[in-house]
Design an enzyme around this catalytic site. Structure first.
Site, short mmCIF file in Angstrom:
data_model
loop_
_atom_site.label_atom_id
_atom_site.label_comp_id
_atom_site.label_asym_id
_atom_site.label_seq_id
_atom_site.Cartn_x
_atom_site.Cartn_y
_atom_site.Cartn_z
N GLU A 46 -8.04 3.42 6.81
CA GLU A 46 -8.82 2.99 5.64
C GLU A 46 -8.86 1.46 5.55
OE1 GLU A 46 -8.68 3.56 0.77
OE2 GLU A 46 -6.91 3.98 1.97
N HIS A 47 -7.70 0.83 5.60
CA HIS A 47 -7.59 -0.63 5.53
C HIS A 47 -6.96 -1.15 6.81
CE1 HIS A 47 -6.90 0.77 1.24
NE2 HIS A 47 -7.94 -0.02 1.08
N HIS B 205 -47.38 26.91 10.94
CA HIS B 205 -47.46 25.46 11.06
C HIS B 205 -48.72 25.04 11.83
CE1 HIS B 205 -43.25 25.79 9.93
NE2 HIS B 205 -43.12 24.47 9.88
N HIS C 228 1.32 3.25 -3.29
CA HIS C 228 0.32 4.14 -3.87
C HIS C 228 0.84 5.56 -4.02
CE1 HIS C 228 -3.56 2.09 -4.44
NE2 HIS C 228 -3.14 1.26 -3.51
N GLN D 267 0.82 -1.21 0.00
CA GLN D 267 0.00 0.00 0.00
C GLN D 267 0.85 1.26 0.00
OE1 GLN D 267 -3.57 -0.14 -0.26
NE2 GLN D 267 -2.76 -2.14 -0.86
N ASP E 124 -8.43 -4.24 -3.02
CA ASP E 124 -8.17 -3.23 -4.05
C ASP E 124 -8.54 -3.74 -5.44
OD1 ASP E 124 -7.20 -1.34 -2.31
OD2 ASP E 124 -5.08 -1.73 -2.73
#
Length: 441
Positions: free
Chosen positions: A320-321, A414, A255, A252, A354
């Protein structure tokens, strides 16, 4: 946390919540230009930034067929396999969302419906990495949700057509495919141009400029989520294989140079070996120019006393992961609440999520997993309600209570809407309505 010890610290800064002012200025300028000049602005920015200015950014059916014919059959077969996994999981998600109608009082009917967003623009990144999988995640999921029109954009890669990505977009069910990238693509989809019909929602990952464009356009259109750099966090104890841990962390990190990669472990031996192995593995990676700085600046190894401590620390980070490499990885399902996606045991990994396994890879980053999840079928649906009252007595009862409740809040208008329905049961008008034109009883 008592007993926590850092075996490897991140050399770089932590999460950047504010973004880059220079990026914000560039993005706002392009959006304003596209809003003012439409196609002309889109073409100019595409030529300037991507050296790409074809006669039409939208691919015709013939263009798509020609492009797909050049893609190796094995690649097409793999695309079909992965899209089947994504579609199957998305369909199960869709089935879990039910519509209903209930009668809460005599003649009072309340209901809920799930209505697909009408038009969605999806972005499939290109640049250094043509993220073909993002076509599966954004387009297939939208179509399972029932979105009528999906307009998909992907940039050229160094002046070339990303054939596999186009094939994935077409096979996923995109109704329109544009070979167009960057902020100009996002702006064109969101505000519309002479040749691009505007959409109601944007989805898909992208670089800092694409993410900022989605942020600035949110409200004018919906978005899937606010995305930042990819993140991985691994929880491991003494049973974990250090080599597997190191490989997965670096998988990862590649990335981008700002991708956090964190190991939380109860074993000093595992942590020490992972640190050594990462340094040995990095030089052989073709993506070392990305993974190396990411591991140096954003890689961490943290030693804790127990798995309970590990789960608690991971929850506070809200990555995230999250990979769980322990003897009983399913413990995390009960112990953790803040994550984008869990990967339980050595048999799976973040890369499966992924690329191939079927769960969506568009996930919350920068701690936003504390309050939100990733892209799924439900993101493309509007859950709406309706009501109908067919019993006059029930309407009168609701009207009386509405009148009292509204006046507590000083909302006289109302209250009067309730009053006229309460009085209608006896064929009368409220006292305040007497003498008003057309309001005589």
């Amino acid at each position: 946390m008592a007993g926590k010890r850092v075996l490897k610290a991140a050399a770089g800064a932590g999460r950047n919540w504010g973004g880059d002012p220079a990026v914000r200025d560039v993005v706002s300028g392009i959006i304003a230009d596209v809003r003012a000049r439409g196609d002309e602005a889109v073409r100019e920015h595409s030529a300037r930034l991507d050296n790409w200015s074809p006669e039409s950014f939208r691919l015709s059916g013939e263009d798509i067929e020609r492009i797909i014919s050049a893609v190796p059959q094995q690649v097409l077969d793999d695309i079909d396999f992965v899209q089947a996994q994504v579609r199957n999981f998305a369909q199960r998600q869709r089935e879990s969302l039910t519509e209903f109608e209930m009668e809460t009082l005599p003649g009072v009917f309340l209901g809920q419906r799930n209505i697909p967003v009408d038009a969605v623009g999806t972005y499939v990144p290109g640049g250094r990495y043509p993220l073909t999988a993002s076509a599966h995640m954004t387009i297939v999921t939208a179509k399972v949700a029932g979105v009528r029109r999906v307009a998909a954009c992907t940039p050229p890669i160094r002046g070339e057509v990303p054939a596999a990505t186009v094939a994935a977009m077409a096979r996923a069910g995109a109704d329109e495919i544009y070979l167009l990238g960057g902020v100009q693509a996002i702006a064109g989809l969101a505000v519309g141009t002479q040749t691009i019909e505007r959409v109601d929602m944007l989805a898909g990952p992208g670089n800092a400029y694409v993410a900022e464009a989605k942020r600035q356009l949110f409200g004018e259109v919906g978005i899937d989520l606010f995305a930042g750099p990819t993140e991985i966090l691994v929880i491991a104890n003494q049973s974990a294989d250090p080599f597997t841990v190191a490989v997965d962390l670096l998988s990862q990190a590649e990335h981008g140079p700002d991708s956090p990669a964190i190991l939380i472990t109860t074993s000093e031996e595992v942590g020490t070996q992972v640190a050594e192995l990462a340094e040995r593995i990095l030089p052989s990676m073709p993506t070392v120019d990305m993974a190396g700085p990411a591991w140096r600046d954003h890689g961490q190894i943290i030693l804790v006393e127990s798995l309970d401590d590990a789960f608690a620390l991971a929850d506070s980070i809200a990555s995230e992961h999250v990979e769980v490499l322990t003897e009983n990885p399913r413990q995390a399902l009960d112990r953790m609440t803040n994550y984008g996606a869990l990967f339980l045991g050595a048999g799976t990994c973040v890369s499966y999520g992924d690329k191939v396994i079927g769960t969506n890879h568009v996930l919350p980053t920068r701690g936003t997993a504390r309050y939100g999840g990733g892209l799924w079928v439900g993101k493309y649906l509007k859950t709406v309600t309706y009501q109908e009252v067919t019993d006059p007595a029930s309407s009168a009862k609701l009207g009386e209570i509405c009148g009292r409740a509204a006046r507590v809040e000083l909302f006289e208008g109302h209250a009067r809407s309730g009053d006229i329905r309460a009085a209608a049961l006896d064929g009368a008008r409220p006292a305040w309505a007497q003498g008003l034109t057309g309001a005589e009883s």
